[in-house]
Every structure is written in structure tokens, then in C-alpha cells.
Write a protein that holds these residues in place. Structure first.
Motif, PDB file in Angstrom:
ATOM      1  N   LEU A  43      -9.465 -50.143  -3.044  1.00  0.00           N
ATOM      2  CA  LEU A  43     -10.357 -50.939  -3.896  1.00  0.00           C
ATOM      3  C   LEU A  43      -9.600 -51.539  -5.079  1.00  0.00           C
ATOM      4  O   LEU A  43      -9.712 -52.736  -5.374  1.00  0.00           O
ATOM      5  CB  LEU A  43     -11.514 -50.049  -4.381  1.00  0.00           C
ATOM      6  N   THR A  84     -10.414 -51.623 -23.084  1.00  0.00           N
ATOM      7  CA  THR A  84     -10.698 -50.448 -22.256  1.00  0.00           C
ATOM      8  C   THR A  84      -9.661 -49.356 -22.456  1.00  0.00           C
ATOM      9  O   THR A  84      -9.952 -48.184 -22.264  1.00  0.00           O
ATOM     10  CB  THR A  84     -10.693 -50.800 -20.758  1.00  0.00           C
ATOM     11  N   ILE A 117     -15.673 -45.248  -7.469  1.00  0.00           N
ATOM     12  CA  ILE A 117     -16.073 -46.318  -8.391  1.00  0.00           C
ATOM     13  C   ILE A 117     -15.550 -46.047  -9.792  1.00  0.00           C
ATOM     14  O   ILE A 117     -14.978 -46.917 -10.450  1.00  0.00           O
ATOM     15  CB  ILE A 117     -17.618 -46.456  -8.415  1.00  0.00           C
ATOM     16  N   ALA A 127     -11.798 -46.457 -10.030  1.00  0.00           N
ATOM     17  CA  ALA A 127     -11.438 -47.876  -9.957  1.00  0.00           C
ATOM     18  C   ALA A 127     -11.685 -48.543 -11.309  1.00  0.00           C
ATOM     19  O   ALA A 127     -10.841 -49.280 -11.812  1.00  0.00           O
ATOM     20  CB  ALA A 127     -12.227 -48.564  -8.857  1.00  0.00           C
ATOM     21  N   ALA A 128     -12.843 -48.243 -11.910  1.00  0.00           N
ATOM     22  CA  ALA A 128     -13.166 -48.856 -13.204  1.00  0.00           C
ATOM     23  C   ALA A 128     -12.134 -48.470 -14.256  1.00  0.00           C
ATOM     24  O   ALA A 128     -11.728 -49.286 -15.084  1.00  0.00           O
ATOM     25  CB  ALA A 128     -14.563 -48.435 -13.658  1.00  0.00           C
ATOM     26  N   VAL A 129     -11.694 -47.214 -14.222  1.00  0.00           N
ATOM     27  CA  VAL A 129     -10.722 -46.754 -15.219  1.00  0.00           C
ATOM     28  C   VAL A 129      -9.353 -47.393 -14.987  1.00  0.00           C
ATOM     29  O   VAL A 129      -8.653 -47.759 -15.928  1.00  0.00           O
ATOM     30  CB  VAL A 129     -10.603 -45.211 -15.186  1.00  0.00           C
ATOM     31  N   ILE A 168      -8.545 -50.270 -13.068  1.00  0.00           N
ATOM     32  CA  ILE A 168      -8.412 -51.715 -12.884  1.00  0.00           C
ATOM     33  C   ILE A 168      -7.835 -52.476 -14.084  1.00  0.00           C
ATOM     34  O   ILE A 168      -6.972 -53.337 -13.893  1.00  0.00           O
ATOM     35  CB  ILE A 168      -9.750 -52.326 -12.397  1.00  0.00           C
ATOM     36  N   PRO A 169      -8.253 -52.177 -15.305  1.00  0.00           N
ATOM     37  CA  PRO A 169      -7.673 -52.932 -16.406  1.00  0.00           C
ATOM     38  C   PRO A 169      -6.148 -52.869 -16.425  1.00  0.00           C
ATOM     39  O   PRO A 169      -5.471 -53.888 -16.553  1.00  0.00           O
ATOM     40  CB  PRO A 169      -8.265 -52.248 -17.645  1.00  0.00           C
TER      41      PRO A 169
END
Lengths: 275, 317
Positions: free
Chosen positions: A83, A113, A143, A146-148, A150-151
Motif C-alpha cells: 500500500l 505529520t 491502514i 500506512a498513514a504513519v 506515507i509522509p
């Protein structure tokens, strides 16, 4: 003579101290993992197991549940990597190849972030995933991770893409490729080292993450390795041999990945810190 | 993205400057490309952070839902006036962060300088020195607990052989040694991070500067203080800031090695929040604690950047 003295004081001695401090915990864990129950608590300490055994590994893998934990960690890790790679290649490409309104805002958002305390997320994410009915589902971890990640991986990826000369792509397009084709046949092959590095870092993160996994999982059959290890440590009667063996099982993939990706690390992290 | 009408002749000539030329027509492609990332970051990072502020004004207890509801600033009032763990935890947090970041910086710098020299098998030594970076907090906890353990741990045996102690100690459950013990264990894992970033920065210092210093007759110490250190300033400032935030929030080792004990002597603010979240059930109160810790970090970051006069332009390079 003085020169040799100097070399010992400024290089060899400190190197030896550093190596002992770094390596001793590994040595002791492996040493414990190969000892029989009685030998673990025996005094004087056996610095080399007299009767090495692999019983602990068998117990950890099949009785304690490390086979399950390993599988769960693998599922979460591989899915997160997939992802993260897809999304960060897309957004990294947009950042490095297009000018668009809001690009700066997007960059600032990514930067912000990095200052969000991870511990701040445990309560609200628990509530969100509870409402979604995803507690103990690998999806909640995939999820969240991935959110953590991705930045950071977006910035990393846009750096790698910027290193691929624009002209190569333009040439491919002039030769009749559309953008997607040129991305696939020209950019992608040159990106492989960057993609591998990004994937490895993401995998190490998911392999090691503890607090969110602890909060978002409440069935033992869904534990990832860190949660499983922590659970085992907290038990009333700790089986130290199996615990050590379980650690070795969790350790090996992380160390192998690390040794493999180590060369990219100094340049990659250095670049990231510098901006 | 695959619409054939997009691939017209004008685009082929200058594929990247469509937007520049036709200002009025917005190119949606980059927006589509960042959309999934924006969504996931907003929905699962920013939105949750927002809800923390919201919940901090509520009584939100999963085990006693009848009392749930808006209570204004009651949670905060309780934190600052009635909570017996909060204030001590601040002091412990300070001790934890200062000792971790300070020692990691000093030892990380030493390791970086060491590994920046030329010698045989340098690559192998570097890999060995950095390995703990890849080890999770939980794994490090297990490894160190196997060494600290009173009955089967190796440290007691080693220290008794050398003569530092005369009888076995329970390092992690003794109030006088628990904190120091987790500090050492976390250092083991933290030094490599500093070493890696500082080594990367060291390698970017142009060699000519050192040569010039040598010609000018500067010794090792002078070279370090007048060339190396100033060149590393921005890296150090940013790494220290990031690491401070990270260690402030880091509970993996504390959670698994001592659980905040004995007698709450290792309960940092984040450890307190984590144990509230994991064991307690009043998420409203936990959220309020989280808001307080966020405010502390924010103030720290702003003051830190002001005081150190961090050069922004250079950071944005």
C-alpha cells in the motif's frame, strides 16, 4: 611507537568497547535460546551452553504461538509495504514532476505529520476502529501504519524520482509512449533501488511497531510479534528459554533486512534529516 | 490519466509544462495522484488528532457509559489539581528525555567520529554498530530483561566476578536502579540513530576544510570544535529536536521492562497515558492528558527552535 599507541587509543580500543556493548545482548539472547531450562538458571553461568538444544525454538514456534505471530506480522508487513509503495510512488511522482497549486501546502502537511506524537494516536484510533468494527483486524494496522509511513516515504520517493532525469521520460514520450508507459518502461526500472530501500524501511517499521498494535488488537490469534513477545514477558511464569527463542525468531528477519538495506541508510537518512 | 485526448501533439512536445502554457485549464493528474495519500493521512492522522481535543472535554468511559457526556474543562482541572501521578510523571519525563537525548548525542557523536576514520573492515563495523537501530523496543526489552533478571541474568554474574556488587540484584524492580537500567537499555537502541545521522553529516563536510585547518596548524581538538561541530550544527539541532519528541513519546521499553514501576519511579507522562489507554477505560481523561502532553511538546519545539536560532533556509535546501 607513539603512532601505534595513538591508533590503539583513538581507534581500536573504542571500537572494541562499542562492539562489545552492541553485540553482548545478541550473544546473551542466542545463548539463552539454545540452553535447556535447567541450564538457564544454573550458577555459575554457562557462557557457552554445554548441552545446546533447539527445544526452545520448537516450543516457541508451535506451543507458544510464534508461528501465528510471525504469520500475522508478515501479513500486516507485506500489505502495508504494498500500500505504502503504490501511494508514495504516485504522490512522489506528482511532487517531483508536476507544478500544481497546493503543492507547498501538501509538503507542509507532510512535514507537520512528523511532529505528531505517535502516542497521541492510540486513544482516537482505537475509538475510530472500534466504530468501524475493525479492532483485531489486520486492516486496522495496515491502514494506520500506512498513514504513519506515507509522509516520510512520499518525500523519500519524490527524491528518488527527481534523480531520474526528466529528459529520459520526455524522450520516451516523443518516441510515442504515453505517460503511463514511459513511467513503466523508463522510470520504474531506474527506481528499483529506491523502491527496495523504501519498502525495507517500511517493513522494519511494521515489524517492530508495538503500542498501536497492542491497542488495536485484543485477540491473541491476531497478535503481531512485538505484541506476542510483550504478552509472553508479562505472564506470571515466564518461560525464558522460549522467550529468548521467540526473540531470535523475531530478530532474524529484521537483522537480515537491515544488513541488506544498511548501505542506503546513511545516505537516505542523512538526506531526509537535511530536508 | 489514460484518456487518449490528453496525449495531443502539444503535450508530446513539452509533457511537463502543460499547466504553465494553458493557465486556465487545470491539470487534474497531480491531484489524482496525491489524493489517496492525502485521504489516508487526513483520515487516520489529522482527524484522530482533532478528536483528541474534542474527547478531552468529555467524560467518555466505556465501562460506565451512563456518566458519559460533556463536562467542559473538568478533566483538565483534575489533572492539575487532583492527579497524584501527573506532576511526578513530568519530572520523570524530563529526566528520561534529557538523559536519553544528551547521552545519545555524546555517544552517537563518538561513534560517528570513530566510524568516519579509515580502517580495515569499516563496512562490517558500521553494520554492527547500527544493528540495534533495527531492533524493536519490545525485542530490546526482552534482550535486556534476560540480562537484568535477578535469577538468570548475566549482569549479576559478570558484576560479581569483577567485584562491583557482592550479591544478586533485581535491577528492574529496585527503585534505586530501575530508572538507570532502562536508560542504559534504551541507549543501546538509540545511539545508532544519532551515529547514523551524524556520520551522514560528517561525510558531507568538504575535505578541503580539514586540509586547510591542517595547514593552519590546528590540532585534533581545535579541528573538532572549529570545523566539525559548526558544520554539524543544523543536523545536531534538528536531530536533537526530533529525538526529543521521539523519546518523549517512546514507551516501548518502559512499558515492557518496568511497566512504569517500581512505585511509579519510571512512569513518564507518555507511559502514564499509555497505561491509562491500555488498562483504564476513561478515554476522556486519557485524551485530556494527551492534549496536555501535546501542548508541552509544542511549546518545547517552538522555544527550542527560537533559542537555537535554527537556520530555516538551510534546512529547506
Amino acid at each position: 611507537m607513539n603512532k601505534t599507541m595513538d591508533r590503539w587509543l583513538t581507534l581500536r580500543l573504542p571500537l572494541a568497547v562499542m562492539l562489545i556493548f552492541t553485540m553482548f545482548p545478541f550473544y546473551w539472547t542466542i545463548n539463552t535460546a539454545f540452553k535447556m531450562d535447567g541450564d538457564i538458571v544454573k550458577r555459575p553461568v554457562e557462557y557457552i551452553p554445554t548441552a545446546p538444544t533447539i527445544d526452545n525454538f520448537v516450543i516457541a514456534w508451535s506451543n507458544v504461538g510464534f508461528a501465528t505471530y510471525f504469520k500475522n506480522s508478515l501479513i500486516v508487513g507485506v500489505s502495508t509495504v504494498a500500500l505504502v509503495l503504490v501511494l508514495s510512488i504516485l504522490s512522489g511522482y506528482a511532487l517531483s514532476r508536476y507544478k500544481f497549486k497546493g503543492k507547498r501546502a501538501f509538503m507542509v502537511m507532510l512535514l507537520c505529520t512528523q511532529f505528531i506524537p505517535r502516542a497521541m494516536l492510540i486513544i482516537p484510533l482505537f475509538i475510530i476502529f472500534k466504530n468501524l468494527g475493525l479492532i483485531s483486524s489486520p486492516l486496522s494496522l495496515i491502514i494506520t501504519y500506512a498513514a504513519v509511513e506515507i509522509p516520510f516515504t512520499t518525500v523519500l520517493m519524490s527524491g528518488f524520482i527527481s534523480n531520474v532525469p526528466k529528459e529520459l521520460e520526455e524522450a520516451a514520450m516523443i518516441d510515442g509512449c504515453n505517460r503511463l508507459q514511459s513511467l513503466r518502461h523508463v522510470v520504474f526500472p531506474l527506481l528499483v533501488p529506491g523502491i527496495v530501500a523504501t519498502g525495507v524501511f517500511t517493513l522494519i517499521y511494521t515489524w517492530n511497531e508495538f503500542l498501536l498494535a497492542l491497542m488495536l488488537t485484543n485477540q491473541q490469534s491476531k497478535f503481531t510479534l512485538p505484541v506476542g513477545l510483550s504478552y509472553m514477558m508479562g505472564e506470571f511464569n515466564v518461560n525464558y528459554g522460549a522467550l529468548a527463542a521467540g526473540s531470535v525468531i523475531a530478530l532474524v528477519p529484521a537483522v537480515l533486512l537491515f544488513v541488506y538495506a544498511q548501505k542506503h541508510l546513511v545516505s537516505g537518512l542523512g538526506g531526509a534529516v537535511k530536508g | 490519466m489514460s484518456a487518449p485526448s490528453n496525449v495531443n501533439t502539444a503535450r508530446r512536445a513539452h509533457p511537463f509544462e502543460v499547466h504553465e502554457k494553458k493557465r486556465k485549464k487545470i491539470n487534474w493528474v497531480p491531484y489524482l495522484m496525491i489524493a489517496p495519500s492525502v485521504f489516508i493521512v487526513v483520515a487516520f492522522l489529522f482527524y484522530p488528532i482533532g478528536t483528541v481535543f474534542y474527547y478531552s472535554l468529555f467524560n467518555y468511559d466505556l465501562s460506565a457509559p451512563y456518566y458519559n457526556g460533556f463536562i467542559g474543562l473538568e478533566n483538565f482541572k483534575e489533572i492539575f489539581t487532583a492527579d497524584k501521578t501527573f506532576l511526578p510523571s513530568l519530572l520523570i519525563t524530563l529526566k528520561w528525555v534529557v538523559s536519553q537525548v544528551g547521552l545519545q548525542l555524546v555517544f552517537g557523536m563518538a561513534v560517528a567520529l570513530l566510524l568516519n576514520q579509515t580502517f580495515k573492515f569499516r563496512g562490517v563495523f558500521r553494520a554492527a554498530a547500527f544493528i540495534p537501530w533495527a531492533i524493536s523496543g519490545v525485542l530490546a526489552s526482552v534482550m535486556w530483561s534476560l540480562m537484568y533478571n535477578e535469577h538468570m541474568g548475566v549482569l549479576n554474574d559478570l558484576f560479581m566476578r569483577i567485584g562491583i556488587i557482592s550479591e544478586s540484584k533485581a535491577w528492574l524492580s529496585d527503585v534505586s536502579t530501575a530508572f538507570g537500567s532502562i536508560v542504559v537499555a534504551e541507549l543501546w537502541r538509540g545511539i545508532p540513530f544519532f551515529a547514523i545521522t551524524l556520520l551522514a553529516a560528517l561525510q558531507s563536510i568538504p575535505n578541503e576544510m580539514y586540509e586547510a585547518a591542517k595547514v593552519d596548524g590546528a590540532g585534533r581538538r581545535k579541528t573538532f570544535f572549529f570545523i566539525t561541530l559548526p558544520q554539524l550544527k543544523n543536523t545536531i539541532i534538528l536531530t536533537v529536536l526530533l529525538r526529543t519528541i521521539w523519546e518523549f513519546n517512546n514507551v516501548d521499553l518502559i512499558f515492557n521492562l518496568t511497566g512504569g514501576g517500581p512505585a511509579e519511579s519510571t512512569t513518564t507522562l507518555t507511559m502514564y497515558i499509555a497505561s491509562q489507554a491500555v488498562h483504564g477505560s476513561n478515554f476522556g481523561y486519557g485524551s485530556a492528558l494527551t492534549v496536555v502532553s501535546f501542548a508541552i511538546l509544542l511549546i518545547f519545539a517552538v522555544v527550542f527552535l527560537k533559542v537555537t536560532k535554527y537556520e530555516k533556509e538551510e534546512a529547506e535546501r
